[in-house]
Scaffold this active site. Structure first.
Site, PDB file in Angstrom:
ATOM      1  CG  MET A  24      -2.101  -0.847   1.029  1.00 59.73           C
ATOM      2  SD  MET A  24      -3.267  -0.336  -0.129  1.00 59.73           S
ATOM      3  CE  MET A  24      -2.816  -1.946  -1.367  1.00 59.73           C
ATOM      4  CG  HIS A 137       2.455   2.746   3.692  1.00 62.51           C
ATOM      5  ND1 HIS A 137       0.989   2.957   4.000  1.00 62.51           N
ATOM      6  CD2 HIS A 137       2.737   1.315   3.798  1.00 62.51           C
ATOM      7  CE1 HIS A 137       0.591   1.638   4.347  1.00 62.51           C
ATOM      8  NE2 HIS A 137       1.589   0.491   4.115  1.00 62.51           N
ATOM      9  CG  HIS A 138      -2.456   5.241   0.218  1.00 62.41           C
ATOM     10  ND1 HIS A 138      -3.051   6.740   0.215  1.00 62.41           N
ATOM     11  CD2 HIS A 138      -3.161   4.737  -1.090  1.00 62.41           C
ATOM     12  CE1 HIS A 138      -3.782   6.681  -0.581  1.00 62.41           C
ATOM     13  NE2 HIS A 138      -3.883   5.963  -1.513  1.00 62.41           N
ATOM     14  CB  ALA A 139      -0.563   4.764   6.398  1.00 60.80           C
ATOM     15  CG  ASN A 315      -4.800   8.744   3.058  1.00 63.79           C
ATOM     16  OD1 ASN A 315      -4.527   8.482   1.699  1.00 63.79           O
ATOM     17  ND2 ASN A 315      -3.723   8.204   3.842  1.00 63.79           N
TER      18      ASN A 315
END
Length: 486
Positions: A24, A137-139, A315
């Site tokens: 991810m 990382h998408h986090a 996000n």
């Protein structure tokens, strides 16, 4: 008060979605003009700006027994040289070699025990150029905040501007103990809902306004739920995937897409979805897959980031579902069908419903959030992700070298073998295509079909050709008449 360093429900969902076969991280391949900077020079430039993106100095700390979402903590062992790698392409150093390297780098998961980012300085690119591969990382970021970080790390002029020094020298804060992490999470769980309750009591002072907002919100959530209950159709893009990736790109012209929109109607994003649908339909027909009455469901992330949140990490996205009518072979009819579909989607309030559920996820126990994320990955709610991120419309520079182009990558979820990310930059509209290494071994064929789909719609709209001549015809001829047939 909520811990500002704790991941939101949406941020932590990208940790739950991660598997050995599904990494991810969002990524990008940036190509620069000129000779590559020395490795030590690049390290120095990054270290001088790390205080502008403090999350790059932090790693995750996990709450014992999954009793709370992870928090960002300072990494006392931060080593920038671990995160910035240095490599070179084999001869001849063309796009093919760079794409192959990017696929390998993007196939490697980020180490969760360290800050969740990497940069790769790539020398040996033909034409007197070099590249930088980035992974985050998408986090930590979404597409829009990722672009904001790029504008912080890069310069807007050939001459690097001086960066204001930090107010004080950075010293890592002591790491919290497991007991402290657990206590903080439990305390937050009992106190934050009280803050929500006070906010609700304030809202109830205007009951009519609240009732109207509540009715709209319930309608938006209902529209999103109704779409989600309907499974996406089976497709060759929805199979079990492995950990390895292929990566390629298509470089397009933003003005040409705007000209198509002005001539035929809709939005630039509608035009993007129309050319993607055309490419997917042609690709499936080449592989003898029926496309009549086939509508693949694309998950289209929508930024809900307010202007005052520009530059903030984390996000701030919601999702909309778009049906791509692969059986409509006329490019103009396909664009009109997608424009009408997207108008209905926006009126239904799907993005509003997704935003509401995103906020509610912050109050769900982490174990339930983890199970929900895994269920979503298995349920085939969508066939592929198509994300379009607006980037800066002016040239950027790295240590005096101009950024020629940037090609984005969106991560692949479980059972999803294809993702398409689009990023506009300085008059360009660049498509990054990532695929599972084995499931879509001929992703270059799909890239050729995408170029042809752009040319086809531009011709129908009589849009002016871009400065760079199209290469789709040459690519089709090289494949031969059998595979070039539509």
């Amino acid at each position: 008060m909520a811990n500002k360093d704790r991941l939101t429900g949406l941020d932590s969902s990208f940790l739950h979605l991660e598997r050995d076969s599904a990494h991810m991280h969002v990524a990008g391949c940036s190509v620069f003009k000129g000779e590559a900077p020395a490795y030590d020079e690049l390290i120095g430039a990054i270290e001088s700006r790390l205080h502008l993106v403090p999350r790059y100095r932090q790693r995750l700390a996990f709450v014992p027994f999954d009793q709370g979402r992870p928090v960002w903590v300072d990494d006392p062992h931060l080593n920038v040289r671990y995160h910035v790698r240095h490599t070179a392409l084999p001869r001849p150093g063309g796009d093919a070699e760079l794409k192959r390297l990017a696929g390998r780098v993007f196939s490697q998961a980020l180490d969760r025990s360290r800050p969740l980012w990497e940069l790769w300085l790539v020398e040996g690119l033909a034409g007197g150029r070099f590249a930088v591969l980035s992974k985050t990382h998408h986090a930590l970021v979404d597409g829009v905040s990722g672009v904001d970080i790029a504008t912080v790390l890069f310069d807007a002029s050939p001459e690097p501007l001086p960066v204001a020094s930090p107010e004080h020298e950075w010293v890592a804060r002591p790491l919290p103990s497991s007991a402290q992490l657990l206590a903080d999470a439990l305390l937050e769980r009992t106190t934050v809902p009280a803050e929500v309750g006070r906010g609700m009591r304030a809202m109830l002072r205007g009951p009519r306004t609240v009732a109207t907002r509540l009715a709209r919100s319930l309608g938006s959530v209902g529209a999103l739920a109704w779409t989600g209950f309907q499974a996406a159709p089976a497709s060759p893009f929805n199979v079990r995937i492995g950990p390895h990736r292929r990566f390629t790109w298509v470089r397009a012209d933003l003005d040409q897409f705007k000209a198509i929109k002005d001539s035929l109607g809709g939005t630039v994003n509608d035009v993007v979805l129309a050319v993607v649908a055309g490419a997917l339909g042609s690709y499936m027909r080449v592989h003898s897959n029926a496309t009549d009455r086939v509508g693949l469901r694309a998950m289209v992330p929508v930024s809900i980031r307010a202007d005052i949140e520009r530059g903030a990490l984390g996000n701030r996205v919601a999702a909309m579902w778009a049906t791509l009518p692969l059986g409509v072979t006329d490019p103009v009819q396909r664009l009109h069908a997608i424009s009408e579909e997207m108008r209905e989607v926006k009126q239904s309030g799907q993005a509003v419903g997704a935003e509401i559920l995103t906020h509610l996820s912050g109050f769900a126990p982490p174990t339930i959030m983890a199970q929900a994320a895994r269920l979503q990955a298995r349920q085939r709610l969508f066939n592929l992700v198509v994300t379009n991120v607006p980037g800066p419309q002016f040239p950027l520079y790295l240590l005096g070298r101009e950024l020629e182009a940037i090609y984005p990558m969106v991560p692949l979820a479980e059972n999803t073998a294809l993702g398409i990310a689009i990023l506009s930059y300085n008059g360009q509209l660049n498509f990054g295509l990532v695929s599972d290494y084995d499931a879509l071994a001929d992703v270059e064929l799909l890239a050729d079909e995408l170029r042809a789909s752009i040319d086809e719609l531009a011709a129908a709209a009589r849009a002016p050709a871009p400065a760079t001549p199209p290469t789709a015809i040459k690519a089709r001829a090289a494949r031969g008449p059998a595979t070039a047939a539509r």
